[in-house]
Design a protein around this motif. Structure first.
Motif, PDB file in Angstrom:
ATOM      1  N   PRO A  93       0.823  -1.212   0.000  1.00  0.00           N
ATOM      2  CA  PRO A  93       0.000   0.000   0.000  1.00  0.00           C
ATOM      3  C   PRO A  93       0.855   1.259   0.000  1.00  0.00           C
ATOM      4  N   SER A  94       0.381   2.251  -0.724  1.00  0.00           N
ATOM      5  CA  SER A  94       1.037   3.553  -0.701  1.00  0.00           C
ATOM      6  C   SER A  94       0.216   4.556   0.108  1.00  0.00           C
ATOM      7  N   PHE A  95      -0.999   4.143   0.504  1.00  0.00           N
ATOM      8  CA  PHE A  95      -1.859   5.014   1.288  1.00  0.00           C
ATOM      9  C   PHE A  95      -2.762   4.169   2.168  1.00  0.00           C
ATOM     10  N   VAL A  96      -3.003   4.659   3.369  1.00  0.00           N
ATOM     11  CA  VAL A  96      -3.943   4.030   4.294  1.00  0.00           C
ATOM     12  C   VAL A  96      -4.711   5.128   5.007  1.00  0.00           C
ATOM     13  N   ASP A  97      -5.986   4.876   5.249  1.00  0.00           N
ATOM     14  CA  ASP A  97      -6.781   5.778   6.073  1.00  0.00           C
ATOM     15  C   ASP A  97      -7.797   4.933   6.825  1.00  0.00           C
ATOM     16  N   VAL A  98      -8.333   5.512   7.881  1.00  0.00           N
ATOM     17  CA  VAL A  98      -9.282   4.792   8.724  1.00  0.00           C
ATOM     18  C   VAL A  98     -10.341   5.774   9.196  1.00  0.00           C
ATOM     19  N   SER A  99     -11.543   5.245   9.421  1.00  0.00           N
ATOM     20  CA  SER A  99     -12.632   6.094   9.909  1.00  0.00           C
ATOM     21  C   SER A  99     -12.330   6.567  11.324  1.00  0.00           C
ATOM     22  N   SER A 100     -12.948   7.659  11.710  1.00  0.00           N
ATOM     23  CA  SER A 100     -12.718   8.199  13.052  1.00  0.00           C
ATOM     24  C   SER A 100     -13.238   7.254  14.135  1.00  0.00           C
ATOM     25  N   SER A 101     -14.159   6.364  13.768  1.00  0.00           N
ATOM     26  CA  SER A 101     -14.675   5.393  14.738  1.00  0.00           C
ATOM     27  C   SER A 101     -13.788   4.148  14.827  1.00  0.00           C
ATOM     28  N   GLY A 102     -12.863   3.994  13.879  1.00  0.00           N
ATOM     29  CA  GLY A 102     -11.915   2.891  13.928  1.00  0.00           C
ATOM     30  C   GLY A 102     -12.478   1.549  13.502  1.00  0.00           C
ATOM     31  N   ASP A 103     -13.592   1.540  12.768  1.00  0.00           N
ATOM     32  CA  ASP A 103     -14.157   0.254  12.366  1.00  0.00           C
ATOM     33  C   ASP A 103     -14.013  -0.046  10.876  1.00  0.00           C
ATOM     34  N   LEU A 104     -13.701   0.970  10.073  1.00  0.00           N
ATOM     35  CA  LEU A 104     -13.468   0.777   8.641  1.00  0.00           C
ATOM     36  C   LEU A 104     -12.211   1.530   8.223  1.00  0.00           C
ATOM     37  N   GLY A 105     -11.473   0.937   7.313  1.00  0.00           N
ATOM     38  CA  GLY A 105     -10.301   1.587   6.769  1.00  0.00           C
ATOM     39  C   GLY A 105     -10.106   1.156   5.335  1.00  0.00           C
ATOM     40  N   TYR A 106      -9.178   1.800   4.647  1.00  0.00           N
ATOM     41  CA  TYR A 106      -8.898   1.391   3.278  1.00  0.00           C
ATOM     42  C   TYR A 106      -7.436   1.655   2.946  1.00  0.00           C
ATOM     43  N   THR A 107      -6.981   0.886   1.978  1.00  0.00           N
ATOM     44  CA  THR A 107      -5.621   1.037   1.470  1.00  0.00           C
ATOM     45  C   THR A 107      -5.688   1.040  -0.050  1.00  0.00           C
ATOM     46  N   TYR A 108      -4.657   1.612  -0.660  1.00  0.00           N
ATOM     47  CA  TYR A 108      -4.474   1.447  -2.099  1.00  0.00           C
ATOM     48  C   TYR A 108      -2.999   1.565  -2.405  1.00  0.00           C
ATOM     49  N   GLY A 109      -2.633   1.043  -3.546  1.00  0.00           N
ATOM     50  CA  GLY A 109      -1.246   1.064  -3.972  1.00  0.00           C
ATOM     51  C   GLY A 109      -1.081   0.273  -5.254  1.00  0.00           C
ATOM     52  N   LYS A 110       0.139  -0.125  -5.547  1.00  0.00           N
ATOM     53  CA  LYS A 110       0.452  -0.848  -6.782  1.00  0.00           C
ATOM     54  C   LYS A 110       0.695  -2.326  -6.488  1.00  0.00           C
ATOM     55  N   TYR A 111       0.331  -3.144  -7.468  1.00  0.00           N
ATOM     56  CA  TYR A 111       0.602  -4.574  -7.369  1.00  0.00           C
ATOM     57  C   TYR A 111       1.319  -5.044  -8.628  1.00  0.00           C
TER      58      TYR A 111
END
Length: 146
Positions: A93-111
């Motif tokens: 992953p080149s980026f990660v973020d998470v919701s303020s409640s800490g129950d959902l997050g996401y990543t993206y990047g190259k494969y």
């Protein structure tokens, strides 16, 4: 009376700042958990193959988007991945973020995905991945969209 309002305002500002700092610390902790999970997922795919890795890290209601198809649910993903023994999938992953409640997050990047075609020739494809992670009741992270 003016002194009272100045002190009250200072107390409120300090309380807000402490709250924001604590929230920021939690968010960074959750981001790190997701990055660690993503790393472990990628290592497992390299060592044990895509099938085992995807089944280990998918939530029961997880979804895979492949070509023009949506494969919905752990059993359907298992059926789809049953012959996916390749160890040639690599990503970070080149980026990660998470919701303020800490129950959902996401990543993206190259494969990068390398496999052998029917003639034994190595074929490599590259692209962008996007994964949505959901915190499970046991505190682990599983993907719900990949």
């Amino acid at each position: 009376m003016k002194t009272f309002y100045v002190i009250l305002t200072a107390i409120v500002l300090v309380a807000c700042e402490n709250s924001l700092t604590k929230k920021s610390n939690h968010i960074e902790k959750w981001k790190n958990e997701i990055l660690e999970t993503e790393h472990n997922f990628a290592v497992m795919a390299q060592k044990e193959g895509m099938n085992k890795a995807f089944l280990a890290y998918v939530a029961d209601n997880g979804v895979l988007l492949r070509n023009d198809s949506i494969i919905n649910g752990k059993q359907a993903i298992s059926d789809y991945m049953k012959n996916a023994t390749s160890k040639g999938l690599n990503w970070k992953p080149s980026f990660v973020d998470v919701s303020s409640s800490g129950d959902l997050g996401y990543t993206y990047g190259k494969y990068t995905y390398t496999y052998q075609d029917s003639t034994g020739k190595d074929i490599t494809s590259t692209g962008i991945f996007h994964t949505v992670w959901k915190k499970q009741p046991d505190g682990s992270w599983k993907f719900v969209w990949d």
